[in-house]
Design a protein around this motif. Sequence first.
Motif, PDB file in Angstrom:
ATOM      1  N   TYR A  64       2.221  -3.818  22.736  1.00  0.00           N
ATOM      2  CA  TYR A  64       2.345  -5.122  23.614  1.00  0.00           C
ATOM      3  C   TYR A  64       3.627  -5.661  23.867  1.00  0.00           C
ATOM      4  O   TYR A  64       4.073  -5.831  25.240  1.00  0.00           O
ATOM      5  N   GLN A  96       0.045 -12.839  16.286  1.00  0.00           N
ATOM      6  CA  GLN A  96       1.344 -12.087  17.084  1.00  0.00           C
ATOM      7  C   GLN A  96       0.917 -11.314  18.110  1.00  0.00           C
ATOM      8  O   GLN A  96       1.248 -11.554  19.237  1.00  0.00           O
ATOM      9  N   ALA A  97       0.218 -10.273  17.922  1.00  0.00           N
ATOM     10  CA  ALA A  97      -0.287  -9.260  19.038  1.00  0.00           C
ATOM     11  C   ALA A  97      -0.993  -9.931  20.088  1.00  0.00           C
ATOM     12  O   ALA A  97      -0.536  -9.730  21.375  1.00  0.00           O
ATOM     13  N   SER A  98      -1.645 -10.828  19.801  1.00  0.00           N
ATOM     14  CA  SER A  98      -2.611 -11.781  20.605  1.00  0.00           C
ATOM     15  C   SER A  98      -1.701 -12.530  21.592  1.00  0.00           C
ATOM     16  O   SER A  98      -1.766 -12.433  22.707  1.00  0.00           O
ATOM     17  N   ARG A  99      -0.564 -13.028  20.944  1.00  0.00           N
ATOM     18  CA  ARG A  99       0.327 -13.744  21.699  1.00  0.00           C
ATOM     19  C   ARG A  99       1.308 -12.806  22.745  1.00  0.00           C
ATOM     20  O   ARG A  99       1.196 -13.073  23.873  1.00  0.00           O
ATOM     21  N   TYR A 100       1.746 -11.933  22.285  1.00  0.00           N
ATOM     22  CA  TYR A 100       2.331 -10.875  23.211  1.00  0.00           C
ATOM     23  C   TYR A 100       1.363 -10.461  24.465  1.00  0.00           C
ATOM     24  O   TYR A 100       1.885 -10.416  25.425  1.00  0.00           O
ATOM     25  N   ALA A 101       0.337 -10.349  24.084  1.00  0.00           N
ATOM     26  CA  ALA A 101      -0.825  -9.902  25.173  1.00  0.00           C
ATOM     27  C   ALA A 101      -0.991 -10.882  26.214  1.00  0.00           C
ATOM     28  O   ALA A 101      -1.178 -10.398  27.375  1.00  0.00           O
ATOM     29  N   THR A 102      -0.899 -12.176  25.711  1.00  0.00           N
ATOM     30  CA  THR A 102      -1.499 -13.257  26.593  1.00  0.00           C
ATOM     31  C   THR A 102      -0.585 -14.223  27.070  1.00  0.00           C
ATOM     32  O   THR A 102      -0.637 -14.643  28.264  1.00  0.00           O
ATOM     33  N   ALA A 140       0.853  -4.421  18.154  1.00  0.00           N
ATOM     34  CA  ALA A 140       1.701  -5.721  18.348  1.00  0.00           C
ATOM     35  C   ALA A 140       3.059  -5.175  19.042  1.00  0.00           C
ATOM     36  O   ALA A 140       3.470  -5.633  20.198  1.00  0.00           O
ATOM     37  N   GLY A 179      -4.495  -6.558  26.849  1.00  0.00           N
ATOM     38  CA  GLY A 179      -3.634  -7.507  27.307  1.00  0.00           C
ATOM     39  C   GLY A 179      -3.146  -7.437  28.883  1.00  0.00           C
ATOM     40  O   GLY A 179      -2.289  -7.785  29.183  1.00  0.00           O
ATOM     41  N   GLN A 210      -8.797 -12.840  24.183  1.00  0.00           N
ATOM     42  CA  GLN A 210      -8.066 -11.484  23.873  1.00  0.00           C
ATOM     43  C   GLN A 210      -8.841 -10.922  22.837  1.00  0.00           C
ATOM     44  O   GLN A 210      -9.245 -11.266  21.635  1.00  0.00           O
TER      45      GLN A 210
END
Lengths: 241, 241
Positions: B163, A159-165, B160, B203, B89
């Motif tokens: 971000y 999830q975090a990675s998604r927010y970031a990218t 998360a 991010g 990421q």
Amino acid sequence: MNIEKEITTCSHGSCQNHSNHKGSACVSLVPIFNHLEEEQMEEISRLTQSVSIKKGEFLYGPEEESSSLYILNQGKIKIYRSSESGKEQIQRILYPGDFTGELALFNERMHDSFALALEDTEICKIKREDLQGLLLKYPVISLKILEEFSQRLLQSERQASRYATEKVESRLAMYLAETMDEQGGDYSLKLPMTKKDLASYLGTTPESISRKLLELEEMNLIKQGQNGCIEILDLDGLLLV
Amino acid sequence: MNIEKEITTCSHGSCQNHSNHKGSACVSLVPIFNHLEEEQMEEISRLTQSVSIKKGEFLYGPEEESSSLYILNQGKIKIYRSSESGKEQIQRILYPGDFTGELALFNERMHDSFALALEDTEICKIKREDLQGLLLKYPVISLKILEEFSQRLLQSERQASRYATEKVESRLAMYLAETMDEQGGDYSLKLPMTKKDLASYLGTTPESISRKLLELEEMNLIKQGQNGCIEILDLDGLLLV
DNA sequence: CGACAGGTTGACCGTTATCAAAGATCGTGG
DNA sequence: CCACGATCTTTGATAACGGTCAACCTGTCG
């Protein structure tokens, strides 16, 4: 023991009609307590305590000391935190069988989020000491919790990675695709929360959600119905967004 | 057993001079194995296996089956995932004493990220079965791991949420404030990674990092030195950004 | 010494947040 | 059961934030 079945089958659904579960039967719901001997189950049940909270009430808030693991028996609970800049951000929605309070449990810390009942809710509590005792006595339970934790961790990192990218549109599309099969049979879903809350969950604004859903509709990828019901017309297309 | 001390004190630092640790002494480094009886420690050591990887090599990659917990003994490892849209990421940087591989361990799943050695690195492996055996035999270890997990989970959820709600400048400011005290005494720090990687971690893009750092400097909140060294002039101001 | 990766700077533009106002929906109490 | 207010939702106009592309600079490593 058919209470278990009854509840299990209706989780994530919209059943409001079961309300007479006795005391602590709910422990049987929780994945982490699956596959235990019957006597162990009873021991666990004896250690739990049942709590009811009404819609709109808080199970706990940040800065509040926690000393229990909470297992949701019935109802719906929204877990959210308020960020450094004061914006509310929804972490997840709990359904029957889910649990919360773990963090404060093992860290000997305070809560740092809010747990708000979205419906009238029934909960089982297990005190920290009791749970730790159980874990030491029945190591298998620890493995179960570890599984659950690592699952949560994986999800959270993803999830975090998604927010970031990803941009809002992709996040939304992915959310729809993921929520879909869980909700209904044929490529359709009902949003489990208001669009406002969805916005907060996806790290955007209600306005953007509204607009992006419209865009997706105009691309013939989805079709919006009433009450947050959404039909997915082109799953592959949705995932390419 | 002063190897432990030596390594512990230099983690997060820049020591390259210890290279003759024997076999599996590294297990003594890991918080989760602290406070165990000596004979248990020995049993654990017997189950571990030591591995070296060179700078630039991968410890594991996504889609790769995992069956071990890895404990970093020496060196620096970058854990990153490549998002749905193909952007890299960075999740975290491992230092001596940290471990990885947990997710795949308890989920019986594949890895879904890359683990790349940033320096020549030494690692201890424990096989899944062996570790699970240990957990069942010594339940205390489970509690330790649960603590560690819940810590990670907390961090990841907080990340998360950041971000999702904060803008680049705030994320950067918070990162600096958090990384600070860990690095040096007096309100200064050395970035543990390249600015390019920092951008990925936060991010954003290298360009934005560059610009935002300049902005912070122009606001007299920080002062940039050589090699990613940064002095924090006004911590309170930084946190208000 | 040259090649290469990282870092900086500038110009531009797309995405998305923000503000405002109107419309829809839900829940409550009369 | 209806009416009211509160909350959610939509739509429009606007602007800022930050990503992208391109050029140039720097230090490092072979």
